[in-house]
Motif scaffolding. Structure first.
Motif, PDB file in Angstrom:
ATOM      1  N   UNK A 145       0.478  -1.375  -0.088  1.00  0.00           N
ATOM      2  CA  UNK A 145       0.383   0.096  -0.521  1.00  0.00           C
ATOM      3  C   UNK A 145       1.027   1.119   0.091  1.00  0.00           C
ATOM      4  N   UNK A 146       2.008   1.128   0.814  1.00  0.00           N
ATOM      5  CA  UNK A 146       2.882   2.764   0.299  1.00  0.00           C
ATOM      6  C   UNK A 146       3.572   2.541  -0.299  1.00  0.00           C
ATOM      7  N   UNK A 147       3.544   1.595  -1.226  1.00  0.00           N
ATOM      8  CA  UNK A 147       4.505   2.215  -2.054  1.00  0.00           C
ATOM      9  C   UNK A 147       3.684   2.451  -3.489  1.00  0.00           C
ATOM     10  N   UNK A 148       2.301   2.145  -3.761  1.00  0.00           N
ATOM     11  CA  UNK A 148       1.403   1.902  -4.641  1.00  0.00           C
ATOM     12  C   UNK A 148       0.701   3.478  -4.033  1.00  0.00           C
ATOM     13  N   UNK A 149       1.224   3.353  -3.163  1.00  0.00           N
ATOM     14  CA  UNK A 149       0.758   5.358  -2.809  1.00  0.00           C
ATOM     15  C   UNK A 149       1.626   5.994  -2.948  1.00  0.00           C
ATOM     16  N   UNK A 150       2.787   6.047  -2.844  1.00  0.00           N
ATOM     17  CA  UNK A 150       4.172   6.543  -2.843  1.00  0.00           C
ATOM     18  C   UNK A 150       4.225   7.296  -4.687  1.00  0.00           C
ATOM     19  N   UNK A 151       4.233   5.582  -5.642  1.00  0.00           N
ATOM     20  CA  UNK A 151       4.293   5.573  -6.168  1.00  0.00           C
ATOM     21  C   UNK A 151       3.008   6.574  -8.028  1.00  0.00           C
ATOM     22  N   UNK A 152       2.035   6.416  -7.199  1.00  0.00           N
ATOM     23  CA  UNK A 152       0.974   7.443  -7.756  1.00  0.00           C
ATOM     24  C   UNK A 152       1.073   9.036  -7.059  1.00  0.00           C
ATOM     25  N   UNK A 153       1.445   8.974  -6.043  1.00  0.00           N
ATOM     26  CA  UNK A 153       1.773  10.513  -5.523  1.00  0.00           C
ATOM     27  C   UNK A 153       2.617  11.185  -6.596  1.00  0.00           C
ATOM     28  N   UNK A 154       3.867  10.547  -6.213  1.00  0.00           N
ATOM     29  CA  UNK A 154       5.545  11.138  -7.780  1.00  0.00           C
ATOM     30  C   UNK A 154       4.881  10.797  -8.887  1.00  0.00           C
ATOM     31  N   UNK A 155       3.775  10.140  -9.928  1.00  0.00           N
ATOM     32  CA  UNK A 155       3.794  10.823 -10.515  1.00  0.00           C
ATOM     33  C   UNK A 155       2.470  11.962 -10.776  1.00  0.00           C
TER      34      UNK A 155
END
Length: 658
Positions: free
Chosen positions: A218-228
């Protein structure tokens, strides 16, 4: 033994009796003190990171410009060209040229010059007027970091300019802070996701490990979406409102960094299916009698998990440091292996901490298996880390003389601390006894106690007050049992604390690794510094010839006749080098009692400015640094004194910066 309250049920009394008669466990204040110390270490390092990373976003450095920064050219150039230390990505607004009135005079879109990705050029309108022109540039380096700056040049002569250029180059502070947080969370999520999966598959799968691993996903998915979403505002220097610009998001997806983030999101979709199988079908078949089917499933999970993990790690390797510089084809797979080793070691530590903290039964065999796995990961980390350090730093001077090198030393120090604590954990691991039989006995005892408690609860079901009391007592007993499992055994309690210490240092280590990912590598920084004296980022070679004036003089007597050579280099506003040479009529160097020079700009009522000449050799005087405030038609006055009473002053007119 202290007396027990008579209101307690037999089950509760049995649990309290067991707790009171067991050997005393290590005190929990020791753990709290340990956490306090490492918490302070984490806070201090994070504060240092916030200050140290402020200027670390520029990876491609400007090494040369044409025209040069501050140059005065006689004729208007047809284009402006910039050269960087590494390849850059250009947009339609990457290079803007502004005339003295602040109007744009560039035409067409910026493009790479001669097909070289490390250059940027833009054409200029014809018939440009004299004056000072401002070049504002903004590009994205190949390792995904935005770089911006500005410089000036003049046509004919310098002039005042109304061009407004932002004094601070780089992204918006709020966007940059959020982007850096996203980077850190992404690294942490990846580490926990990989380590949790490996630990669950090879060592011990439990509810705490499942929660930790899913939390990493969940942390990796959320952070990747935020970075995008932040990628556009981060590279364009816009505010947080740029997140909602869908057109900007389309532009981001066409870049290497945007494609890597999108690929990571897609791979995380496959990782979600992998987690469902790992903690679903595979976990349910842990006691399956058909070992063949379970081994087939294990092989499929191992193969699929490796492919997905390598793919996710590659989204960093293909878009950041490893993809730029020397030996990039070797550096990218090495970087992938390095990231996977970090995940297996540090993520596995987090899973072991979660298991020990929850009091889950874990046998000596499983702990030894993880210990061997962690040791192998450390060996891989050292080997790949040495290669990465050589590639990114390049020299011993860069190790201490660049920001990247200094942060790398901090990282090495933290790894050394982590390995030292890990050695303590390995010693406690060696003292473990296999408690699987003991765990089975405990489980049987717990089942018996649960049956007795069930009979008591059924008897008290008609009484709500009694039911609530039993619920509170049951929760207290469960908590006491968990603490007993975690701390009741000296070896297991010590192992838990040492592994917890490893995990805390690992959190700090990930923060330092995040800063390194946003810092210009030492090899690149050293190359930029050595390209120009003093580490200048631009070519400051003058675009006009130095001034050299021959001035005959005659102070009266025959020995007072000769000529002087006055030289001004580079003959531009700002810092200049001045030489005065005196010769006799036979062109031989000859000394005079004194030589003086003054410069006056009558039109601006500036001067006379006295040049501080220093006698350096026979017939040679010099001023190594003389500041000319501006260009114009200057009057030179040269005074030569050949005796106490014989001297003469000669004047000449000099056009400086015109």
């Amino acid at each position: 033994m202290p007396s027990l309250p008579p209101s307690l049920t037999r089950t509760t009394r049995s649990a309290w009796t067991t707790r009171l008669t067991r050997p005393s466990r290590p005190s929990r204040p020791t753990t709290r003190r340990l956490l306090s110390v490492f918490g302070a270490l984490l806070a201090a390092l994070l504060c240092a990171l916030s200050f140290g990373a402020s200027s670390a976003s520029a990876h491609a450095a400007l090494t040369e410009t044409d025209p040069a920064d501050g140059a005065v050219v006689k004729a208007a150039p047809s284009q402006v060209r910039l050269t960087f230390s590494e390849g850059v990505l250009l947009s339609g607004d990457s290079v803007r040229v502004l005339d003295p009135k602040g109007n744009r005079v560039d035409t067409g879109k910026p493009a790479h010059v001669g097909g070289k990705s490390s250059t940027a050029g833009v054409a200029l309108h014809a018939g440009l007027p004299d004056g000072t022109f401002t070049v504002a540039w903004k590009v994205v380096s190949e390792d995904s970091h935005p770089v911006a700056g500005a410089f000036t040049f003049s046509i004919g002569a310098p002039s005042k300019t109304k061009a407004k250029v932002p004094s601070a180059a780089g992204p918006d502070e709020t966007v940059e802070t959020l982007y850096d947080i996203g980077r850190y969370v992404a690294y942490g999520g990846f580490t926990v996701l990989v380590g949790g999966c490996v630990f669950a598959g090879l060592c011990r799968s439990s509810r705490p490990v499942q929660k930790l691993t899913v939390g990493g996903w969940v942390a990796l998915f959320s952070a990747t979406l935020l970075l995008l979403l932040l990628r556009g505002p981060y590279t364009d220097g816009k505010g947080i409102g740029g997140v909602f610009d869908l057109g900007g998001l389309s532009d981001v997806l066409s870049t290497k960094a945007g494609a890597a983030l999108l690929s990571r999101l897609m791979l995380l979709g496959a990782a979600a299916l992998f987690l469902a199988v790992l903690f679903g079908s595979y976990a349910r078949r842990a006691a399956d009698e058909d070992q063949g089917r379970r081994q087939d499933l294990a092989f499929g999970l191992a193969f699929g998990g490796t492919v997905v993990s390598v793919g996710i790690a590659a989204t960093w390797a293909m878009a950041e440091h490893a993809s730029v510089g020397i030996q990039s084809t070797v550096a990218m797979p090495v970087d992938v292996v390095h990231l996977l080793a970090v995940g297996v070691w540090l993520g596995g530590l987090a899973a072991l901490v979660a298991t020990l903290r929850a009091g889950e039964p874990i046998g000596r065999t499983a702990v030894h298996r993880f210990s061997r796995l962690a040791f192998g990961s450390v060996v891989v980390l050292v080997l790949t880390g040495l290669y990465q350090s050589w590639r990114q730093v390049g020299s011993w001077d860069a190790l201490t003389g660049t920001e990247y090198g200094r942060w790398l030393l901090v990282k090495v120090g933290l790894v050394a601390v982590l390995v030292a604590i890990a050695s303590v954990s390995r010693r406690w691991t060696g003292r473990l006894t296999d408690e699987e039989a003991k765990a089975s006995g405990d489980e049987a005892e717990e089942e018996k106690e649960e049956e007795e408690a069930k009979d008591t609860e059924e008897a008290a079901a008609a009484d709500p007050v009694r039911t609530a009391q039993l619920a509170r007592q049951k929760a207290a007993v469960s908590k006491a049992a968990a603490l007993r499992k975690r701390h009741g055994d000296l070896t297991r309690g010590s192992l838990y604390r040492s592994v917890l210490a490893e995990t805390v240092v690992a959190v700090v280590l990930l923060a330092v690794a995040t800063v390194l990912s946003t810092t210009q590598p030492g090899r690149a920084a050293s190359a930029v510094a050595s390209a120009k004296p003093g580490g200048a980022a631009v070519d400051t070679t003058p675009a006009v010839d130095p001034i050299s004036v021959e001035i005959p003089y005659n102070t009266g007597p025959k020995s007072g006749r000769g000529k002087a050579i006055f030289m001004l280099d580079p003959a531009l506003p700002g810092d200049n080098l001045i030489h005065v040479f005196t010769f006799d009529l036979a062109d031989r160097p000859v000394d005079a009692e004194e030589a003086k020079v003054t410069l006056t700009l009558p039109k601006e009522n500036i001067g006379p400015l006295t040049v501080p000449l220093e006698h350096v050799a026979t017939g040679h005087w010099s001023a190594k640094s003389f500041q000319l405030p501006m260009g114009g038609t200057w009057r030179l006055a040269l005074t030569v004194r050949t005796s106490d009473i014989d001297q003469v002053t000669e004047t000449r007119t000099l056009k400086i910066g015109q």
